[in-house]
Design a protein around this motif. Structure first.
Motif, mmCIF file in Angstrom:
data_model
loop_
_atom_site.group_PDB
_atom_site.id
_atom_site.type_symbol
_atom_site.label_atom_id
_atom_site.label_comp_id
_atom_site.label_asym_id
_atom_site.label_seq_id
_atom_site.Cartn_x
_atom_site.Cartn_y
_atom_site.Cartn_z
ATOM 1 N N ASN A 42 0.847 -1.384 -0.104
ATOM 2 C CA ASN A 42 0.158 -0.139 0.089
ATOM 3 C C ASN A 42 0.964 1.267 0.057
ATOM 4 O O ASN A 42 0.596 2.180 -0.740
ATOM 5 C CB ASN A 42 -0.815 0.099 1.137
ATOM 6 N N ASN A 44 3.724 1.587 -1.169
ATOM 7 C CA ASN A 44 4.627 1.873 -2.681
ATOM 8 C C ASN A 44 3.538 2.322 -3.507
ATOM 9 O O ASN A 44 3.783 3.376 -4.486
ATOM 10 C CB ASN A 44 4.898 0.529 -3.147
ATOM 11 N N LEU A 45 2.015 1.754 -3.350
ATOM 12 C CA LEU A 45 1.234 2.200 -4.326
ATOM 13 C C LEU A 45 1.069 3.611 -4.156
ATOM 14 O O LEU A 45 1.029 4.469 -5.114
ATOM 15 C CB LEU A 45 -0.176 1.485 -3.963
ATOM 16 N N ASP A 49 1.954 6.639 -7.016
ATOM 17 C CA ASP A 49 0.728 7.619 -7.251
ATOM 18 C C ASP A 49 1.079 8.970 -7.113
ATOM 19 O O ASP A 49 0.982 9.956 -8.114
ATOM 20 C CB ASP A 49 -0.474 7.248 -6.539
ATOM 21 N N GLY A 59 -3.202 4.505 -8.074
ATOM 22 C CA GLY A 59 -2.540 3.944 -7.042
ATOM 23 C C GLY A 59 -3.237 4.021 -5.747
ATOM 24 O O GLY A 59 -3.423 3.126 -4.935
ATOM 25 N N GLN A 60 -4.085 5.095 -5.596
ATOM 26 C CA GLN A 60 -4.797 5.333 -4.137
ATOM 27 C C GLN A 60 -6.076 4.361 -4.347
ATOM 28 O O GLN A 60 -6.436 3.627 -3.295
ATOM 29 C CB GLN A 60 -5.166 6.649 -3.991
ATOM 30 N N THR A 63 -5.081 0.934 -3.536
ATOM 31 C CA THR A 63 -4.673 0.991 -2.037
ATOM 32 C C THR A 63 -6.030 0.468 -1.565
ATOM 33 O O THR A 63 -6.272 -0.233 -0.412
ATOM 34 C CB THR A 63 -4.197 2.217 -1.733
#
Length: 126
Positions: A42, A44-45, A49, A59-60, A63
């Protein structure tokens, strides 16, 4: 924002979780280690992002899906661990490798089985 800081922190979190999964024997601690690994993903995502300045914030969004999957995993995992603990009396992962109840080997063709208790009682009374 530099990407190296959250990436290094995520790598440390992931390595700590991986060590916990490989080294721990308690099933609850293994589940907690899996949660650490998911939190590293999470991080890293979200970091990538922000670094890529994505207008869709993919990315969020991913997550949020990962958090939902982690919540479901913990709920089902704890239910399984509680049922195994009630049935077997331990949550030690090394002792739960066998799915056979007890230590007796499974009966196959050509193996003798124990006599029925009713026939043993009738032989004793006769």
């Amino acid at each position: 924002m530099h990407l190296a800081y959250p990436a290094v922190l995520a790598a440390l979190l992931f390595c700590t979780g991986l060590y916990g999964v490989l080294a721990r024997r308690n099933a609850i601690l293994v589940l907690m280690s899996v949660e650490l690994m998911l939190n590293a993903v999470n991080l890293n995502l979200v970091a990538f992002d922000v670094w890529l300045r994505d207008t869709l914030h993919a990315g969020q969004a991913l997550t949020l899906f990962t958090i939902a999957i982690a919540a479901a995993e913990i709920g089902i995992g704890l239910a399984i661990v509680l049922m195994v603990y009630r049935n077997r009396g331990t949550s030690d992962v090394d002792r739960l490798r066998d799915t056979v109840e007890g230590n007796e080997p499974p009966a196959g063709p050509g193996t003798a089985t124990a006599p029925d208790q009713s026939s043993v009682r009738s032989e004793v009374t006769a």
